[in-house]
Design an enzyme around this catalytic site. Structure first.
Site, short mmCIF file in Angstrom:
data_model
loop_
_atom_site.label_atom_id
_atom_site.label_comp_id
_atom_site.label_asym_id
_atom_site.label_seq_id
_atom_site.Cartn_x
_atom_site.Cartn_y
_atom_site.Cartn_z
N SER A 429 17.01 27.65 56.88
CA SER A 429 16.97 27.69 55.41
C SER A 429 17.24 29.10 54.90
O SER A 429 17.35 29.32 53.70
CB SER A 429 15.60 27.23 54.91
OG SER A 429 14.60 28.05 55.49
N HIS A 450 22.44 23.04 56.10
CA HIS A 450 21.09 23.16 55.56
C HIS A 450 20.76 21.95 54.71
O HIS A 450 21.37 21.75 53.65
CB HIS A 450 20.98 24.45 54.74
CG HIS A 450 19.64 24.66 54.09
ND1 HIS A 450 19.50 25.23 52.85
CD2 HIS A 450 18.39 24.33 54.49
CE1 HIS A 450 18.21 25.27 52.52
NE2 HIS A 450 17.52 24.74 53.51
N GLU A 462 23.90 22.15 52.28
CA GLU A 462 24.69 23.38 52.22
C GLU A 462 25.38 23.56 53.56
O GLU A 462 24.72 23.51 54.61
CB GLU A 462 23.78 24.59 51.96
CG GLU A 462 23.30 24.72 50.53
CD GLU A 462 22.40 25.94 50.34
OE1 GLU A 462 21.51 26.16 51.18
OE2 GLU A 462 22.59 26.67 49.36
N ASN A 500 18.33 28.55 47.96
CA ASN A 500 17.11 29.34 48.10
C ASN A 500 17.23 30.71 47.47
O ASN A 500 16.25 31.30 47.01
CB ASN A 500 16.73 29.47 49.59
CG ASN A 500 16.07 28.20 50.10
OD1 ASN A 500 15.56 27.41 49.31
ND2 ASN A 500 16.13 27.98 51.39
#
Ligand SMILES: C[C@@H](O)CC(=O)SCCNC(=O)CCNC(=O)[C@H](O)C(C)(C)COP(=O)(O)OP(=O)(O)OC[C@H]1O[C@@H](n2cnc3c(N)ncnc32)[C@H](O)[C@@H]1OP(=O)(O)O
Length: 707
Positions: A429, A450, A462, A500
């Site tokens: 992540s 991800h 992702e 993120n």
């Protein structure tokens, strides 16, 4: 058989007196309803009314695996006034009422999606027969476009399946599978595709069904068939709707208005349906939701790298049987791809398999899925505590601890245990893929993939290419994620990738607001009212306070001090508060309603005397502005390829409010100059973390927009 050149409709009158009307819009993969078809369909209806030999009519699609996908959303997008859109609705209603009032029996023969206007067209027929195909679904998903069914569906569905069931279906956009549709009363028969037309023809030769009311129990009759009962029903429905939408989505409220009007009189129901349909087409919320449909449809056709066809993935493997590994194995097997799960413990493998079992068994019990289909999907999952069975895997998805050395070891293991073409995809992540690939013998095969938790629900993936990742690896990984039902966006390698990275400053600001004394529930309520599905404080508990604290140093090291997390997180972790996972976080997970109430002891731990000082809007603006600013930097740095990917990534990855269209469409709607002005204001009050991105300052000066 009559078929005007390039017509969407053909009419074939059989010797037995059944007329088969086939809808097959030329040059399109899906049938959709357009205003331009009105003359054609009315010409066909004239021919049917003028032919006394016709005893019944079957309406069927000429497409291989779809009935009608609804009104053409592009057509709706071109409407410039509510009146124009209202006319489209009135036209659709009139055509369907004409079919319904014809003396001969009409039967809709459905194979594949019958959605929106497509189901409305089927419901104006007197019988409906559908196939048992996996592709056959029926529903009124207009609410997901910020609309309501505009061709009579708001009136016909409740009269077919009941007011409460119809209301629920329209408020959620629920899609009915064949057996569910039969049980609900939407279709009269479910048959194999091979006999669909034959069975439909049999129905066409029947008399029209006698007027029928949906089967209801006593409570249902009291609620739906008495004025007082309906008053209670609609009051409760409005309360529930507002608690979900918080007033951000007008369509659900208009659906209830139209249903209530129709319960009084059918004519009033149709009139109100057309009026509100027209108004909703012109709302900014619907426009943004239609933009999401266009974006995701466009993305389905992209391979991640222009001109590079993906390699075939016949078998996959998953390293790590934890929550993420179990979810990845589930979506892989659901796509029909065998998935081999490796874990250092047999319990880990069992845990991963249980993830799938716990999702599938309830569907079997609710008869949404056959036991055979469940067993077929479960049989695709195998496991091992060593690398047996890995030799012929095409892609291995790693979902082990966020530890760089461990991941690098995984790369080495896969390179020695698998084929030279096997792709190593890390579900990390936050760790840059380039670091994971640093010691790889074949770095071109290493990529990031991800997923977001829960993997079986969150649509985004992702795909992170490091500088050495080959185009073939990118294309194959994008195609693999899409087969798993994901919407993949290709992002550039770097700490936190995209989602993120934009989430971190948003969460940090919420923590700062908490440390300044704002109550936890007020912070969360403010962002819920803004349109997020969950508040930042609750999200921290859900994701894990420990996870958030691990990502921050990686972001600071790669991207700078603005990602420094407030020391609140450290204090919470020192008190062993990891969140929901160890039932100790910002919320209380030990009471009768776990996670509902704030754990007030947090304030003592943080030395806070909570007192509401900021407004909802101030809290939301501070948190969201930092997300917008970071998103703009990501676009400027090429972390995302375009604003569209950035919008879809934020909406599908962290639930950015869909009615706002995503960060970039939201900035366009606010005006870039306004965004820059507000960032500058907060920079003056709260410091450099609010300093506007250079790209935004430049765009503001040039009065530019992202779209
Ligand atoms: C009258 C009122 O009630 C108003 C309405 O009916 S509003 C419309 C309601 N219908 C929908 O919301 C359904 C939208 N479509 C879908 O959900 C999916 O397309 C599907 C489930 C029907 C099929 O999915 P899939 O098999 O993945 O295929 P694609 O999504 O890639 O679509 C294939 C092509 O069809 C085009 N398309 C599908 N639906 C519509 C539509 N309603 N309007 C316009 N175009 C539609 C889609 O754009 C693809 O076109 P392309 O040229 O191949 O890109």
């Amino acid at each position: 058989m009559t078929n005007e050149k390039n017509s969407a409709f053909t009419l074939d009158v059989r010797e037995n007196g059944v007329a088969v009307v086939t809808m097959d819009v030329p040059g399109e993969s899906m049938n959709t309803l357009r205003a331009e078809f009105a003359d054609e369909i009315n010409h066909v209806l004239d021919q049917i009314e003028g032919n006394k030999n016709i005893k019944g009519v079957v309406l069927i699609s000429g497409k291989a695996s779809s009935f009608v996908a609804g009104a053409d959303i592009g057509m709706l997008d071109k409407c410039t006034t509510a009146e124009e859109a209202e006319q489209l609705s009135l036209q659709g209603q009139a055509t369907m009422q004409r079919i319904e009032n014809m003396p001969v029996t009409w039967v809709a023969a459905i194979n594949g999606p019958a959605l929106g206007g497509g189901l409305e067209l089927a419901m104006c027929c007197h019988y409906r027969v559908c196939t048992d195909s996996d592709k056959t679904v029926m529903g009124l998903p207009e609410v997901q476009l910020g609309l309501l069914p505009g061709s009579g569906g708001t009136q016909r569905l409740p009269r077919l399946i009941g007011l409460q069931a119809g209301m629920q279906a329209m408020l959620t956009g629920k899609q009915f599978r064949p057996k569910q549709a039969k049980k609900a009363g939407i279709v009269d028969e479910v048959v194999p595709h091979s006999v669909l037309l034959d069975v439909a023809i049999e129905f066409a030769l029947k008399r029209k069904p006698a007027p029928r009311q949906p089967k209801l129990n006593l409570v249902g009759k009291l609620l739906e068939r008495t004025p007082f009962g309906r008053q209670v029903l609609f009051k409760q429905a409005r309360k529930q709707t507002l608690s979900k939408t918080r007033g951000n989505y007008p369509a659900p409220e208009r659906i209830l208005d139209v249903l209530e009007a129709g319960a009084i009189s059918l004519a009033k129901g149709y009139k109100t349906e057309a009026k509100y349909f027209g108004e909703l087409v012109m709302t900014p919320e619907s426009r943004q939701l239609r933009n999401i449909f266009f974006a995701t449809t466009e993305m389905k056709k992209e391979h991640g790298v222009d001109g590079v066809e993906p390699a075939k993935v016949a078998k996959a493997a998953v390293l790590g049987g934890g929550l993420m590994g179990g979810g990845i194995a589930y979506v892989t097997a659901k796509a029909g791809i065998p998935a081999r799960i490796k874990d250092i413990r047999a319990e880990g493998i069992a845990n991963a398999m249980k993830y799938s079992f716990d999702l599938l068994m309830p569907r079997v019990k609710r008869r949404i899925m056959s036991k055979a289909l469940m067993q077929k999907q479960m049989a695709l999952l195998t496991g091992s505590t060593d690398y047996a069975g890995f030799k012929n895997t095409d892609i291995v998805v790693e979902a082990v601890f966020e530890d760089l050395k461990l991941k690098q070891q995984m790369v080495a293991d896969i390179e020695s245990q698998c084929a030279e073409t096997t792709i190593f995809a890390s579900n990390t992540s936050s760790i840059p893929i380039g670091q994971i690939a640093a010691q790889a013998a074949r770095p071109e095969n290493v990529i990031g993939l991800h997923y977001f938790s829960p993997v079986d629900k969150m649509p985004l993936a992702e795909v992170i290419a490091h500088s050495g990742t080959s185009d073939q690896t990118i294309s194959t990984t994008v195609a693999f994620a899409r087969r798993q039902g994901k919407t993949p966006i290709v992002v550039k390698d770097g700490a936190g990738f995209y989602v993120n990275r934009i989430l971190a400053p948003y969460m940090n600001e919420a923590a700062c607001i908490l440390l300044a004394g704002e109550p936890i529930e007020h912070i969360d309520k403010s962002l819920l009212n803004f349109g997020f599905p969950v508040g930042p404080m609750k999200l921290l508990d859900e994701v894990g306070i420990d996870v958030g604290s691990k990502i921050s140093p990686i972001l600071v090291a790669d991207l700078g001090e603005r990602f420094t997390a407030p020391d609140a997180f450290d204090k919470l972790l020192q008190d062993d508060r990891k969140g929901k996972k160890n039932k100790s976080g910002l919320y209380d997970y030990n009471g009768k309603k776990p996670g509902k109430a704030v754990d007030e002891s947090v304030y003592t731990l943080l030395g806070i005397s909570p007192r509401q000082q900021l407004s909802d809007d101030q809290i939301a603006e501070r948190c969201v502005l930092l997300m917008l600013n970071e998103a703009a930097m990501c676009l400027d740095e090429g972390v995302i390829r375009n604003a569209r990917d950035g919008d879809i990534g934020a909406i599908f990855g962290i639930g950015f409010p869909p009615f706002l269209g995503g960060p970039f469409r939201y900035m366009d709607s606010l005006g870039i100059d306004h965004v820059v002005a507000r960032l500058n204001y907060y920079a003056g009050v709260l410091g450099d973390k609010f300093k506007p991105a250079e790209v935004l300052v430049k765009m503001a000066a040039e009065k530019a927009t992202f779209y």
